[in-house]
Scaffold this motif. Structure first.
Motif, PDB file in Angstrom:
ATOM      1  N   ALA A 200    -108.608 -49.434 -65.411  1.00 23.58           N
ATOM      2  CA  ALA A 200    -107.366 -49.504 -64.649  1.00 23.58           C
ATOM      3  C   ALA A 200    -106.277 -50.124 -65.515  1.00 23.58           C
ATOM      4  O   ALA A 200    -106.548 -51.007 -66.332  1.00 23.58           O
ATOM      5  CB  ALA A 200    -107.560 -50.327 -63.385  1.00 23.58           C
ATOM      6  N   TYR A 201    -105.042 -49.669 -65.336  1.00 19.85           N
ATOM      7  CA  TYR A 201    -103.916 -50.220 -66.084  1.00 19.85           C
ATOM      8  C   TYR A 201    -102.618 -50.025 -65.296  1.00 19.85           C
ATOM      9  O   TYR A 201    -102.517 -49.128 -64.447  1.00 19.85           O
ATOM     10  CB  TYR A 201    -103.817 -49.593 -67.477  1.00 19.85           C
ATOM     11  N   PRO A 202    -101.605 -50.870 -65.540  1.00 24.45           N
ATOM     12  CA  PRO A 202    -100.341 -50.749 -64.808  1.00 24.45           C
ATOM     13  C   PRO A 202     -99.538 -49.535 -65.251  1.00 24.45           C
ATOM     14  O   PRO A 202     -99.575 -49.133 -66.418  1.00 24.45           O
ATOM     15  CB  PRO A 202     -99.605 -52.050 -65.151  1.00 24.45           C
ATOM     16  N   VAL A 203     -98.823 -48.961 -64.293  1.00 21.02           N
ATOM     17  CA  VAL A 203     -97.977 -47.797 -64.563  1.00 21.02           C
ATOM     18  C   VAL A 203     -96.602 -48.026 -63.934  1.00 21.02           C
ATOM     19  O   VAL A 203     -96.371 -49.026 -63.251  1.00 21.02           O
ATOM     20  CB  VAL A 203     -98.609 -46.494 -64.004  1.00 21.02           C
ATOM     21  N   SER A 204     -95.708 -47.107 -64.160  1.00 19.83           N
ATOM     22  CA  SER A 204     -94.337 -47.228 -63.687  1.00 19.83           C
ATOM     23  C   SER A 204     -94.241 -47.236 -62.160  1.00 19.83           C
ATOM     24  O   SER A 204     -94.977 -46.522 -61.467  1.00 19.83           O
ATOM     25  CB  SER A 204     -93.498 -46.079 -64.237  1.00 19.83           C
ATOM     26  N   SER A 205     -93.282 -48.000 -61.648  1.00 21.96           N
ATOM     27  CA  SER A 205     -93.031 -48.022 -60.212  1.00 21.96           C
ATOM     28  C   SER A 205     -92.461 -46.693 -59.710  1.00 21.96           C
ATOM     29  O   SER A 205     -92.325 -46.492 -58.504  1.00 21.96           O
ATOM     30  CB  SER A 205     -92.070 -49.156 -59.865  1.00 21.96           C
ATOM     31  N   ARG A 206     -92.141 -45.777 -60.611  1.00 16.93           N
ATOM     32  CA  ARG A 206     -91.667 -44.442 -60.205  1.00 16.93           C
ATOM     33  C   ARG A 206     -92.689 -43.726 -59.342  1.00 16.93           C
ATOM     34  O   ARG A 206     -92.345 -42.830 -58.573  1.00 16.93           O
ATOM     35  CB  ARG A 206     -91.355 -43.584 -61.438  1.00 16.93           C
ATOM     36  N   VAL A 207     -93.963 -44.113 -59.453  1.00 15.18           N
ATOM     37  CA  VAL A 207     -94.997 -43.468 -58.658  1.00 15.18           C
ATOM     38  C   VAL A 207     -94.792 -43.730 -57.165  1.00 15.18           C
ATOM     39  O   VAL A 207     -95.314 -43.016 -56.323  1.00 15.18           O
ATOM     40  CB  VAL A 207     -96.398 -43.941 -59.101  1.00 15.18           C
ATOM     41  N   GLY A 208     -93.988 -44.741 -56.843  1.00 16.63           N
ATOM     42  CA  GLY A 208     -93.743 -45.055 -55.443  1.00 16.63           C
ATOM     43  C   GLY A 208     -92.968 -43.986 -54.702  1.00 16.63           C
ATOM     44  O   GLY A 208     -92.989 -43.945 -53.465  1.00 16.63           O
ATOM     45  N   SER A 209     -92.300 -43.110 -55.416  1.00 12.90           N
ATOM     46  CA  SER A 209     -91.556 -42.016 -54.782  1.00 12.90           C
ATOM     47  C   SER A 209     -92.313 -40.709 -54.946  1.00 12.90           C
ATOM     48  O   SER A 209     -92.622 -40.305 -56.072  1.00 12.90           O
ATOM     49  CB  SER A 209     -90.162 -41.880 -55.405  1.00 12.90           C
ATOM     50  N   VAL A 210     -92.595 -40.037 -53.840  1.00 12.80           N
ATOM     51  CA  VAL A 210     -93.335 -38.774 -53.904  1.00 12.80           C
ATOM     52  C   VAL A 210     -92.514 -37.676 -54.587  1.00 12.80           C
ATOM     53  O   VAL A 210     -93.062 -36.634 -54.951  1.00 12.80           O
ATOM     54  CB  VAL A 210     -93.754 -38.302 -52.499  1.00 12.80           C
ATOM     55  N   ILE A 218     -98.574 -41.550 -65.360  1.00 14.53           N
ATOM     56  CA  ILE A 218     -99.871 -42.134 -65.694  1.00 14.53           C
ATOM     57  C   ILE A 218     -99.867 -42.824 -67.059  1.00 14.53           C
ATOM     58  O   ILE A 218    -100.900 -43.279 -67.523  1.00 14.53           O
ATOM     59  CB  ILE A 218    -101.005 -41.087 -65.632  1.00 14.53           C
ATOM     60  N   ASP A 219     -98.687 -42.929 -67.683  1.00 13.53           N
ATOM     61  CA  ASP A 219     -98.588 -43.649 -68.951  1.00 13.53           C
ATOM     62  C   ASP A 219     -98.672 -45.150 -68.694  1.00 13.53           C
ATOM     63  O   ASP A 219     -98.009 -45.661 -67.780  1.00 13.53           O
ATOM     64  CB  ASP A 219     -97.271 -43.338 -69.654  1.00 13.53           C
ATOM     65  N   PRO A 220     -99.463 -45.890 -69.469  1.00 14.22           N
ATOM     66  CA  PRO A 220     -99.518 -47.348 -69.294  1.00 14.22           C
ATOM     67  C   PRO A 220     -98.193 -47.992 -69.670  1.00 14.22           C
ATOM     68  O   PRO A 220     -97.506 -47.536 -70.588  1.00 14.22           O
ATOM     69  CB  PRO A 220    -100.647 -47.769 -70.244  1.00 14.22           C
ATOM     70  N   VAL A 221     -97.810 -49.023 -68.941  1.00 14.31           N
ATOM     71  CA  VAL A 221     -96.562 -49.734 -69.224  1.00 14.31           C
ATOM     72  C   VAL A 221     -96.826 -51.235 -69.204  1.00 14.31           C
ATOM     73  O   VAL A 221     -97.801 -51.716 -68.626  1.00 14.31           O
ATOM     74  CB  VAL A 221     -95.457 -49.400 -68.197  1.00 14.31           C
ATOM     75  N   GLU A 222     -95.922 -51.987 -69.824  1.00 12.44           N
ATOM     76  CA  GLU A 222     -95.979 -53.435 -69.779  1.00 12.44           C
ATOM     77  C   GLU A 222     -95.387 -53.909 -68.465  1.00 12.44           C
ATOM     78  O   GLU A 222     -94.529 -53.239 -67.866  1.00 12.44           O
ATOM     79  CB  GLU A 222     -95.188 -54.044 -70.944  1.00 12.44           C
ATOM     80  N   ARG A 223     -95.809 -55.060 -67.998  1.00 12.32           N
ATOM     81  CA  ARG A 223     -95.357 -55.574 -66.702  1.00 12.32           C
ATOM     82  C   ARG A 223     -93.836 -55.614 -66.579  1.00 12.32           C
ATOM     83  O   ARG A 223     -93.261 -55.222 -65.566  1.00 12.32           O
ATOM     84  CB  ARG A 223     -95.940 -56.982 -66.480  1.00 12.32           C
ATOM     85  N   ASP A 224     -93.142 -56.089 -67.631  1.00 11.52           N
ATOM     86  CA  ASP A 224     -91.709 -56.273 -67.511  1.00 11.52           C
ATOM     87  C   ASP A 224     -90.913 -54.979 -67.662  1.00 11.52           C
ATOM     88  O   ASP A 224     -89.699 -54.971 -67.631  1.00 11.52           O
ATOM     89  CB  ASP A 224     -91.190 -57.326 -68.495  1.00 11.52           C
ATOM     90  N   THR A 225     -91.626 -53.850 -67.848  1.00 14.74           N
ATOM     91  CA  THR A 225     -90.928 -52.564 -67.902  1.00 14.74           C
ATOM     92  C   THR A 225     -91.298 -51.692 -66.718  1.00 14.74           C
ATOM     93  O   THR A 225     -91.032 -50.501 -66.706  1.00 14.74           O
ATOM     94  CB  THR A 225     -91.287 -51.805 -69.207  1.00 14.74           C
ATOM     95  N   LEU A 226     -91.921 -52.278 -65.705  1.00 15.06           N
ATOM     96  CA  LEU A 226     -92.348 -51.494 -64.546  1.00 15.06           C
ATOM     97  C   LEU A 226     -91.173 -50.963 -63.731  1.00 15.06           C
ATOM     98  O   LEU A 226     -91.256 -49.916 -63.125  1.00 15.06           O
ATOM     99  CB  LEU A 226     -93.243 -52.362 -63.640  1.00 15.06           C
ATOM    100  N   PHE A 227     -90.068 -51.681 -63.713  1.00 18.20           N
ATOM    101  CA  PHE A 227     -88.999 -51.327 -62.795  1.00 18.20           C
ATOM    102  C   PHE A 227     -87.756 -50.831 -63.522  1.00 18.20           C
ATOM    103  O   PHE A 227     -87.566 -51.131 -64.678  1.00 18.20           O
ATOM    104  CB  PHE A 227     -88.632 -52.559 -61.931  1.00 18.20           C
TER     105      PHE A 227
END
Length: 227
Positions: A200-210, A218-227
């Motif tokens: 498991a790994y963090p991904v962009s918050s863009r996934v929140g929009s259908v 599905i690209d891994p991102v750093e925490r401070d670049t999520l938003f």
């Protein structure tokens, strides 16, 4: 729960399910599959075909399809007891094809981080699912399905308190048994998938929009670049 997932490695379907003789036309990779959308599945009625189901189980007795949006998941612990699920568990089981899924991890600061979870092998896999056929007043039919969820494994426990049931290939044949069987016969299969075989790994918050449906989700991102 399981409310978003991916199915992008379509080329693996025929390789990993050699008994399949038919695929729906014009399939395209999908990176943000959401409830009430079409999902790809193999049903125990037609185990040699891949077909589309509406994501959200619509029982035959339902007045309309709106109930499906509340029935995207069924709990493994009670699926053999609840009337809505007991019948399809004994008669109408399916494999829901996927290659990863999303869940939102709660952080100490009360924010949430979208996480992408998949097999370390990168292979296609199958959720344990149930399906039903609903008929409208005009006679049209709608096949629908739900994903069974269970308690989390060690990997998922740090992310969420539920996870979808991922069936091992050794269980496919039994799960797709065409004959009606006792619901209790299948509950032993509804266990958490081995954590050591997943990542498991963090991904962009863009996934929140259908509305977003692209490989970057599905690209891994750093925490401070999520938003």
């Amino acid at each position: 729960m399981c409310g978003r997932y991916t199915l992008s490695k379509l080329e693996q379907i025929l390789r990993q399910f050699p008994g399949i003789t038919a695929l729906p036309p014009e399939l395209a990779p999908r990176f943000n599959i959401a409830p009430t959308q079409p999902i790809l599945a193999i049903t125990n009625e037609h185990p040699n075909e891949v077909t589309h189901l509406y994501w959200g189980l619509v029982p035959s007795w339902a007045k309309d399809v709106s109930i499906g949006s509340k029935m995207i998941n069924a709990r493994a612990e009670t699926v053999a007891e609840k009337a809505t699920y007991r019948r399809p568990l004994s008669r109408r089981r399916c494999l829901i094809l996927a290659d990863g899924f999303y869940e939102w991890r709660k952080n100490p600061d009360k924010t949430k981080t979208p996480m992408y979870i998949r097999l370390k092998s990168g292979n296609l896999f199958a959720f344990a699912g149930l399906w039903e056929m609903w008929s409208s007043s005009d006679g049209s039919e709608l096949p629908s399905g739900t994903v069974i969820t269970t308690r989390p494994n060690a990997l998922m426990a740090d992310i969420h308190d539920r996870m979808p049931v991922i069936l091992p290939p050794s269980a496919y044949k039994k799960w797709l048994t065409p004959e009606e069987r006792s619901a209790e016969e299948f509950t032993g299969l509804l266990e958490p998938y081995p954590a050591d075989d997943m990542e498991a790994y963090p991904v962009s918050s863009r996934v929140g929009s259908v509305k977003n449906n692209d490989r970057r989700l599905i690209d891994p991102v750093e925490r401070d670049t999520l938003f």
